[in-house]
Write a protein that holds these residues in place. Structure first.
Motif, mmCIF file in Angstrom:
data_model
loop_
_atom_site.group_PDB
_atom_site.id
_atom_site.type_symbol
_atom_site.label_atom_id
_atom_site.label_comp_id
_atom_site.label_asym_id
_atom_site.label_seq_id
_atom_site.Cartn_x
_atom_site.Cartn_y
_atom_site.Cartn_z
ATOM 1 N N TYR A 111 10.082 23.833 5.263
ATOM 2 C CA TYR A 111 10.607 22.035 6.046
ATOM 3 C C TYR A 111 11.042 21.721 5.198
ATOM 4 O O TYR A 111 11.233 21.127 3.610
ATOM 5 C CB TYR A 111 8.594 21.776 6.017
ATOM 6 N N ILE A 112 10.990 20.421 5.723
ATOM 7 C CA ILE A 112 11.552 18.861 4.773
ATOM 8 C C ILE A 112 10.967 18.106 4.147
ATOM 9 O O ILE A 112 9.578 18.825 4.532
ATOM 10 C CB ILE A 112 12.044 18.123 5.900
ATOM 11 N N SER A 113 11.046 18.316 2.575
ATOM 12 C CA SER A 113 10.047 17.495 1.608
ATOM 13 C C SER A 113 9.769 16.428 2.032
ATOM 14 O O SER A 113 10.341 15.710 3.306
ATOM 15 C CB SER A 113 10.591 17.598 0.681
ATOM 16 N N ILE A 114 8.252 15.535 2.661
ATOM 17 C CA ILE A 114 7.922 14.129 2.057
ATOM 18 C C ILE A 114 9.261 13.023 1.950
ATOM 19 O O ILE A 114 9.512 12.460 2.157
ATOM 20 C CB ILE A 114 6.292 14.515 2.305
ATOM 21 N N ASN A 115 10.014 13.577 0.703
ATOM 22 C CA ASN A 115 10.574 12.706 0.273
ATOM 23 C C ASN A 115 11.841 12.522 1.055
ATOM 24 O O ASN A 115 12.579 11.610 1.454
ATOM 25 C CB ASN A 115 10.704 13.188 -1.044
ATOM 26 N N GLY A 116 12.361 13.736 1.576
ATOM 27 C CA GLY A 116 13.377 14.531 2.233
ATOM 28 C C GLY A 116 13.115 13.467 3.322
ATOM 29 O O GLY A 116 14.138 12.623 3.960
#
Ligand code: AMP
Length: 468
Positions: A423-428
């Motif tokens: 999954y993409i990270s929250i920061n990403g």
């Protein structure tokens, strides 16, 4: 909190010609925001006339019906509600007639203090015909219109009472207004069309009508839209904005620009960041059409791995997401999608989707890919795990249905049957959207809600101010 929750599309147009045909066209352009019902209200000297029905715009608002409407100002709505609230009674625009004249309201969003506020109005003798939060908005506004006779004052008072998300197109007699909640959860913008003005959920509609985009309605702003100009009024602002990240990830059209960021560009950036955060050694990158397409293009560009279309999508199939039963949802996926054997056979692939909610879609698709001969299926997802319900207008309500609820990424990988899952990270995601974290609503992925939701963690202190 109860009542049907709506994630919809709204429009209002004022021009020096009959606006009914353009309202209908606009609703077709923003049809992706709601397929359950559609409606138009148009005002002329003879008063307010409304046509609403269940179904897609082309069936709910056919030419024979729309051609009977005539007026220079009007509002329209497409509705997307959760299962169980399909009654045409809930179709919008909602209209009321009172001592000051007529009101028609098109609402996108969810009123989070619906139950409490409705209780208060019921106790004061107000009657309700539906269990829709949009009806409550209509009643609150009418109350203040009767009290003050001045739309701006009435709308400011209405905004003080409503909590949650609301992007509204409002017609009070022949005057058109756009209102956006103080956090700006749902999009709303203004443009010039047909020698007049439009307020609409998404900018793509302004392009399609050959108009000119002017700007977004600011969070907390009330805009009176006239044929030759528009006037901004301070409604209510909140220190922190909370634009819904899901509009960029999934909900809006890629060709729309929302709060200064083009949806396609954000999705492509998400794909690029995903490729950086969760690389994979594969032969090709494949989208889950249509929503994962731009994300997959970004992944392919950044990873320099070829992009392939490996699924044929049946564009006439029904949406699987809102079907009430798990078996029906699984069956619907295979009606909707079929792998292209020559593309996938013997290949190692990354498949990219915008989000995983229940996991039904991907589980079934991976099974189909393996059956078609895929060698390895790696999944990359354009939003972080959905772990918390949305109370602001996206149809993701039941925590216990989320596959990521209480599970690790490895456990989810096993359930959907992928070779790897990233999954993409929250920061990403924040980097891809390109806005500061305190301007975004990330509640469904971090469980921290911008406004007070009983039983949930509140992220911002309300610092509402009615003089901006
Ligand atoms: P699921 O099978 O529940 O994991 O569904 C996820 C898929 O449905 C993703 O491919 C999304 O494109 C789509 N999706 C995500 N959220 C929603 C929503 N609120 N309404 C309709 N479709 C959605």
């Amino acid at each position: 909190m109860s009542g049907p929750k709506h994630s919809c599309g709204v429009v209002g147009i004022v021009a020096d010609c009959n606006v009914a045909p353009d309202l209908q066209k606009t609703l077709m352009i923003i049809q992706h925001r709601g397929q359950e019902s559609a409606g138009i209200s148009v005002y002329n000297d003879g008063g307010l006339r409304t046509v609403v029905d269940n179904g897609l715009v082309q069936f709910a608002l056919p030419y024979e019906k729309v051609s009977k409407l005539c007026g220079n100002v009007g509002v329209g709505h497409v509705r997307y509600s959760t299962t169980g609230s399909k009654s045409v009674m809930n179709a919008q625009p909602l209209t009321v007639t009172t001592s000051f004249g007529t009101v028609a309201i098109a609402h996108n969003g969810d009123i989070t203090n619906y139950a409490e506020l409705k209780g208060k109005y019921l106790a004061a003798g107000t009657s309700f015909l539906t269990d829709s939060d949009s009806e409550l908005v209509t009643k609150v506004l009418s109350k203040y219109m009767v009290q003050y006779g001045d739309p701006i004052r009435a709308m400011k008072s209405m905004m003080k009472e409503l909590e949650g998300s609301y992007a509204l197109a409002i017609l009070i007699n022949d005057r058109l207004f756009g209102v956006r909640d103080p956090y700006g959860f749902r999009p709303l913008c203004i443009g010039e069309v047909r020698g007049g003005h439009i307020i609409v959920s998404e900018s793509a509609a302004i392009d399609a009508l050959s108009g000119t985009f002017i700007r977004d309605v600011a969070p907390g702003e009330i805009v009176e839209v006239m044929r030759d100009r528009f006037i901004s009024h301070p409604g209510q602002i909140q220190k922190h904005k909370a634009h819904c990240m899901f509009e960029w990830v999934y909900f809006a059209r890629p060709d729309s620009v929302i709060d200064g960021r083009e949806v396609y560009d954000v999705r492509k950036r998400i794909g690029e960041i995903l490729a950086r955060e969760c690389p994979a050694d594969v032969d090709m990158i494949m989208p889950i059409p249509d929503s994962g397409r731009a994300h997959a293009i970004g992944f392919s560009i950044a990873s320099k791995i070829p992009y392939e279309e490996g699924f044929m999508k049946n564009r006439f199939a029904e949406r699987t997401f809102i079907l009430p039963d798990q078996k029906e949802r699984e069956l619907a996926v295979s009606i909707k999608m079929n792998p292209i054997k020559s593309t996938v056979e013997g290949k190692r692939m990354v498949i990219v989707d915008d989000s995983i909610v229940r996991g039904t879609t991907l589980k079934k698709l991976i099974f189909m890919l393996r059956k078609a001969g895929a060698k390895e299926v790696h999944v990359r997802v354009g939003s972080p795990p959905v772990i918390a319900p949305c109370y602001y207008g996206v149809d993701m309500k039941a925590r216990e249905q989320f596959v990521a609820n209480g599970r690790t990424v490895e456990e989810i990988r096993e359930i959907i049957g992928a070779d790897s899952l990233g999954y993409i990270s929250i920061n990403g995601l924040i980097e891809a959207i390109g806005k500061p974290e305190d301007e975004l609503c990330l509640a469904c992925i971090n469980g921290r809600y911008p406004t007070n939701i009983p039983g949930e963690v509140q992220r911002f202190q309300a610092t509402l101010n009615s003089d901006f």
